[in-house]
Design a protein around this motif. Structure first.
Motif, PDB file in Angstrom:
ATOM      1  N   TRP B 250     -10.418 -57.086 -29.063  1.00 59.07           N
ATOM      2  CA  TRP B 250     -10.409 -55.797 -28.349  1.00 59.07           C
ATOM      3  C   TRP B 250     -10.293 -56.027 -26.845  1.00 59.07           C
ATOM      4  O   TRP B 250      -9.541 -55.326 -26.155  1.00 59.07           O
ATOM      5  CB  TRP B 250     -11.692 -55.009 -28.644  1.00 59.07           C
ATOM      6  CG  TRP B 250     -11.816 -54.536 -30.080  1.00 59.07           C
ATOM      7  CD1 TRP B 250     -10.939 -54.755 -31.100  1.00 59.07           C
ATOM      8  CD2 TRP B 250     -12.889 -53.763 -30.624  1.00 59.07           C
ATOM      9  NE1 TRP B 250     -11.395 -54.181 -32.262  1.00 59.07           N
ATOM     10  CE2 TRP B 250     -12.598 -53.556 -32.003  1.00 59.07           C
ATOM     11  CE3 TRP B 250     -14.065 -53.227 -30.115  1.00 59.07           C
ATOM     12  CZ2 TRP B 250     -13.442 -52.835 -32.849  1.00 59.07           C
ATOM     13  CZ3 TRP B 250     -14.912 -52.500 -30.958  1.00 59.07           C
ATOM     14  CH2 TRP B 250     -14.594 -52.312 -32.307  1.00 59.07           C
ATOM     15  N   ASP B 253      -6.649 -57.109 -26.021  1.00 61.03           N
ATOM     16  CA  ASP B 253      -5.680 -56.021 -26.220  1.00 61.03           C
ATOM     17  C   ASP B 253      -5.867 -54.895 -25.203  1.00 61.03           C
ATOM     18  O   ASP B 253      -4.905 -54.383 -24.627  1.00 61.03           O
ATOM     19  CB  ASP B 253      -5.818 -55.434 -27.633  1.00 61.03           C
ATOM     20  CG  ASP B 253      -5.304 -56.381 -28.711  1.00 61.03           C
ATOM     21  OD1 ASP B 253      -4.556 -57.324 -28.359  1.00 61.03           O
ATOM     22  OD2 ASP B 253      -5.662 -56.178 -29.879  1.00 61.03           O
ATOM     23  N   ILE B 254      -7.113 -54.490 -25.011  1.00 58.82           N
ATOM     24  CA  ILE B 254      -7.370 -53.329 -24.137  1.00 58.82           C
ATOM     25  C   ILE B 254      -7.087 -53.673 -22.680  1.00 58.82           C
ATOM     26  O   ILE B 254      -6.453 -52.897 -21.960  1.00 58.82           O
ATOM     27  CB  ILE B 254      -8.824 -52.818 -24.339  1.00 58.82           C
ATOM     28  CG1 ILE B 254      -8.931 -52.124 -25.709  1.00 58.82           C
ATOM     29  CG2 ILE B 254      -9.234 -51.869 -23.211  1.00 58.82           C
ATOM     30  CD1 ILE B 254     -10.343 -51.746 -26.112  1.00 58.82           C
ATOM     31  N   ASN B 257      -3.301 -53.901 -22.248  1.00 55.35           N
ATOM     32  CA  ASN B 257      -2.703 -52.561 -22.285  1.00 55.35           C
ATOM     33  C   ASN B 257      -3.011 -51.784 -21.008  1.00 55.35           C
ATOM     34  O   ASN B 257      -2.128 -51.155 -20.404  1.00 55.35           O
ATOM     35  CB  ASN B 257      -3.247 -51.814 -23.509  1.00 55.35           C
ATOM     36  CG  ASN B 257      -2.656 -50.425 -23.674  1.00 55.35           C
ATOM     37  OD1 ASN B 257      -3.325 -49.430 -23.456  1.00 55.35           O
ATOM     38  ND2 ASN B 257      -1.367 -50.346 -24.041  1.00 55.35           N
ATOM     39  N   MET B 374     -15.427 -44.508 -20.912  1.00 54.67           N
ATOM     40  CA  MET B 374     -14.988 -44.916 -22.248  1.00 54.67           C
ATOM     41  C   MET B 374     -15.803 -46.087 -22.791  1.00 54.67           C
ATOM     42  O   MET B 374     -16.333 -46.896 -22.034  1.00 54.67           O
ATOM     43  CB  MET B 374     -13.531 -45.373 -22.181  1.00 54.67           C
ATOM     44  CG  MET B 374     -12.576 -44.318 -21.674  1.00 54.67           C
ATOM     45  SD  MET B 374     -10.872 -44.975 -21.666  1.00 54.67           S
ATOM     46  CE  MET B 374      -9.977 -43.420 -21.463  1.00 54.67           C
ATOM     47  N   VAL B 375     -15.817 -46.172 -24.109  1.00 54.03           N
ATOM     48  CA  VAL B 375     -16.335 -47.342 -24.806  1.00 54.03           C
ATOM     49  C   VAL B 375     -15.224 -47.859 -25.727  1.00 54.03           C
ATOM     50  O   VAL B 375     -14.667 -47.080 -26.533  1.00 54.03           O
ATOM     51  CB  VAL B 375     -17.576 -46.982 -25.654  1.00 54.03           C
ATOM     52  CG1 VAL B 375     -18.037 -48.176 -26.481  1.00 54.03           C
ATOM     53  CG2 VAL B 375     -18.707 -46.489 -24.765  1.00 54.03           C
ATOM     54  N   ASN B 376     -14.882 -49.112 -25.577  1.00 50.26           N
ATOM     55  CA  ASN B 376     -13.943 -49.782 -26.487  1.00 50.26           C
ATOM     56  C   ASN B 376     -12.616 -49.055 -26.630  1.00 50.26           C
ATOM     57  O   ASN B 376     -12.094 -48.893 -27.739  1.00 50.26           O
ATOM     58  CB  ASN B 376     -14.591 -49.982 -27.869  1.00 50.26           C
ATOM     59  CG  ASN B 376     -15.761 -50.944 -27.811  1.00 50.26           C
ATOM     60  OD1 ASN B 376     -15.761 -51.877 -26.993  1.00 50.26           O
ATOM     61  ND2 ASN B 376     -16.765 -50.739 -28.650  1.00 50.26           N
ATOM     62  N   ALA B 377     -12.063 -48.588 -25.507  1.00 49.63           N
ATOM     63  CA  ALA B 377     -10.750 -47.943 -25.543  1.00 49.63           C
ATOM     64  C   ALA B 377     -10.036 -48.235 -24.224  1.00 49.63           C
ATOM     65  O   ALA B 377     -10.667 -48.510 -23.199  1.00 49.63           O
ATOM     66  CB  ALA B 377     -10.885 -46.438 -25.758  1.00 49.63           C
ATOM     67  N   SER B 378      -8.715 -48.151 -24.258  1.00 51.98           N
ATOM     68  CA  SER B 378      -7.909 -48.430 -23.066  1.00 51.98           C
ATOM     69  C   SER B 378      -7.979 -47.269 -22.086  1.00 51.98           C
ATOM     70  O   SER B 378      -7.876 -46.100 -22.475  1.00 51.98           O
ATOM     71  CB  SER B 378      -6.460 -48.672 -23.469  1.00 51.98           C
ATOM     72  OG  SER B 378      -5.634 -48.701 -22.314  1.00 51.98           O
TER      73      SER B 378
END
Lengths: 426, 426
Positions: B250, B253-254, B257, B374-378
């Motif tokens: 994660w 990737d995040i 991105n 945010m938590v665990n997001a782009s």
């Protein structure tokens, strides 16, 4: 524990340090529970009652200075805090305990197609600034409203109430510290005088929103000079239009209530417009009832033809918020001319039409661009208490953020919470 | 019929007269039906397509002037309108036809104990001002969004796009008039140059809200000089914090991105914070993936010890919105130090934590004071389209009125409608 919690008892004296302490306090306030805030409010209410023997002499000193400096009788009355008024200050704080805490309220929320969850929730603004004059009740009101909505507050209460406000703020700070909340949640910058007010208006970033309360001139100064976003609680040049079909009893009762019940407030009637086809039928009973209550009518020519006791009105009358037992009256040719008059002269606070014509009622509601637009009701209903908000933060006459009576939710901003599990954008 | 309807074809040339015409147009727009507005938007979309042979040469002229005046390559690209981009402008207008009309939406309503009915409904602001630079797409976007939400709009698009904007505004005005709506609903004040922008910012009362779009410097100027209320769409110094427990895939990737997908936009990542206990595990894979995409890492000492390819970071890097393939990276001791860094350096746009620790996730969501947390997001998800708003008016970084991605409802104010039957206040 984060170091910000140390602010409970730290009380700086420099201007910039006060704003920094307010920010630090706001970080704590943003996450405390409703129970903690309510306990602090109860402690504040009790402390204010206990401190009456200290508050009243400080207020006497301000009143003596005011008399010496030629403060008007109306302002002296606003400034006065006797024992009974101190008790009602405490009662006002306890009322706020009973209000719903707006912080955390969900406004919108949904799952995005990719599984990400988004929620928009209410959060405190952070640091609220208040600029007002000669109203020590505002010190307590705005402090309690800000605390309940999780905000720190920086107060500039003006030189006329300086001694009273200094005691009130210290009492509030001691109660906050005793309740385990940052004393710097409520601070005054009165000791910096006009320069402090000027610096507060420049403190964009350090202060999140500024609320001016007081004279039209004070509000105008803050609105035009502030670089901090302002919530404008403006003047009310409030209109009632008696349409051709207006019910006579409603016209008499509503106009009398709107003008006479409390002429010194912003939702009181200032200009009455009357359809020319109803003038003969309505002006007599409406204006005679007013005259019996001591109202001076400032009429246009058509009004004076029907009601010779009226004094001549000039354009100045259309623009005036009398806040007294004076009323401007004009006969208009129809609904369109009434709305044109309102467009030109209204401060966009509250306007009401008295009519039995459905089409005219709907046109008035849709086309008049004011915070509150009414059909067959007294303009005195524009009020947070009447609207069921419990306490009122003020009545906004701007279009951004809040319009009309403001409650606790209007003292909050929002924040989007986004919860994912590794999602990124394609 | 009220005389305001005459504005359909009236197009004044003086500055004050333009603002008056905008107000008159706004009165018409406030009460037209959604169908009428959608028909006008379709006419505008069709007219823009038809006018491509006129728009492109005007744009070529602006581009030639830009090259002569040393306009940067990035701004030249923003300025450029070829035939394909004209088509996509029209498509953007048609997308707005499909959006829900916010005007008239009921927000709250209740019956008061005395039988008076109160309803809070969405109404247009009235006259929206827009100040932007070198972006002819904003001319069409903001005009269409304003129209759909019932607002008139006064545009100051800047000298670099003057020829393009002049043609676009004329095409829009002709389509409006052909659809029976006031041509003055959309006007430009470009011909008044910088003085026009200055006067627009002073036009409190004549303009209800001002929306600046463009560089940080332009927004700062508008925010500090305007006497008209501003909706600030600010810069994004956006942070991601890799917590001790962050999932490696994660994180990779995040971060990739958020930094690489579109580095020139405000929701792109600018500063990466890493928990010191996770730095050795995560920095290698995260930064190598970025380096493979051409990202230059500006690292603090601890980062450079683990990733020697990094160039040294200074305090300036923490404050910089690169909008390029550059990334500032700092190793922090824990969540508190990460949040302290964000409090000090963030522009309060968007921040994200990558973590598997529930307590830390909730603390980050509650304590970080940004428009989107945010938590665990782009961070790239901070976007009106991604949030499901259809079209985006911008991303607000202020706390008043709107915060985060704005849709059509954020281009409206509210009004209280009060319906009585003779009630007055006791």
């Amino acid at each position: 524990m984060p170091e910000v919690l140390d602010v409970t008892t730290t009380l700086p004296t420099g201007f910039d340090e006060k704003l920094e302490a307010a920010r630090a306090a706001s970080i704590v306030l943003a996450t405390v529970t409703t129970e903690q805030k309510n306990r602090a409010l109860e402690a504040i209410a009790a402390a204010i009652e206990t401190a009456a023997p200290e508050v009243v002499p400080a207020n006497d000193l301000d009143l003596a200075n005011g008399r010496e400096n030629g403060l008007s009788a109306a302002l002296q009355d606003r400034l006065r805090l006797d024992a009974a008024r101190v008790t009602s200050l405490a009662a006002a704080v306890r009322e706020i305990i009973g209000l719903v805490d707006p912080v955390g309220e969900s406004i919108r929320g949904r799952n995005l197609p990719n599984g990400v969850r988004i929620d928009q929730v209410r959060v405190p603004f952070g640091v609220v600034g208040a600029i007002y004059e000669a109203r020590p009740n505002v010190t307590v009101d705005i402090a309690a409203l800000a605390l309940k909505s999780g905000n720190a507050v920086v107060l500039r209460g003006g030189s006329a109430a300086e001694n009273t406000n200094r005691v009130l703020v210290r009492v509030i700070q001691d109660a906050l510290a005793a309740s385990g909340l940052p004393a710097a949640s409520v601070q005054t910058i009165d000791e910096f005088g006009r320069d402090g007010a000027r610096r507060l208006m420049q403190a964009r970033g350090a202060v999140d929103v500024l609320v001016p309360r007081g004279s039209a001139q004070l509000i105008e100064t803050v609105v035009t000079e502030s670089k901090v976003p302002v919530i404008e609680t403006g003047a009310g040049v409030v209109h009632v239009f008696l349409d051709e079909s207006a019910n006579e009893q409603w016209a008499v009762d509503i106009v009398h209530n709107a003008k006479v019940q409390r002429p010194s407030v912003c939702n009181a009637l200032e200009t009455l417009l009357v359809h020319e086809a109803a003038a003969e039928r309505l002006l007599g009973p409406v204006l005679e009832r007013l005259a019996a209550s001591g109202v001076t009518v400032h009429g246009d020519e058509a009004t004076r033809a029907l009601f010779p006791a009226a004094v001549p009105a000039t354009e100045d009358d259309w623009a005036t918020e009398y806040m007294s037992l004076d009323l401007a009256v004009r006969v208009v040719s129809d609904l369109d001319q009434a709305m044109e008059h309102i467009r030109r002269w209204s401060t966009h606070h509250t306007e009401s039409i008295i009519t039995n014509d459905l089409g005219n009622a709907e046109r008035f509601l849709n086309e008049v661009d004011s915070a509150v637009v009414m059909v067959n009701a007294s303009t005195r209903f524009t009020d947070g208490g009447e609207f069921g908000f419990g306490a009122e933060v003020g009545i906004s006459t701007q279009k951004l953020h809040a319009r009309g009576p403001m409650g606790l939710p209007e003292l909050t901003s929002t924040k989007w919470l986004v919860r994912g599990s590794g999602q990124y954008r394609a």
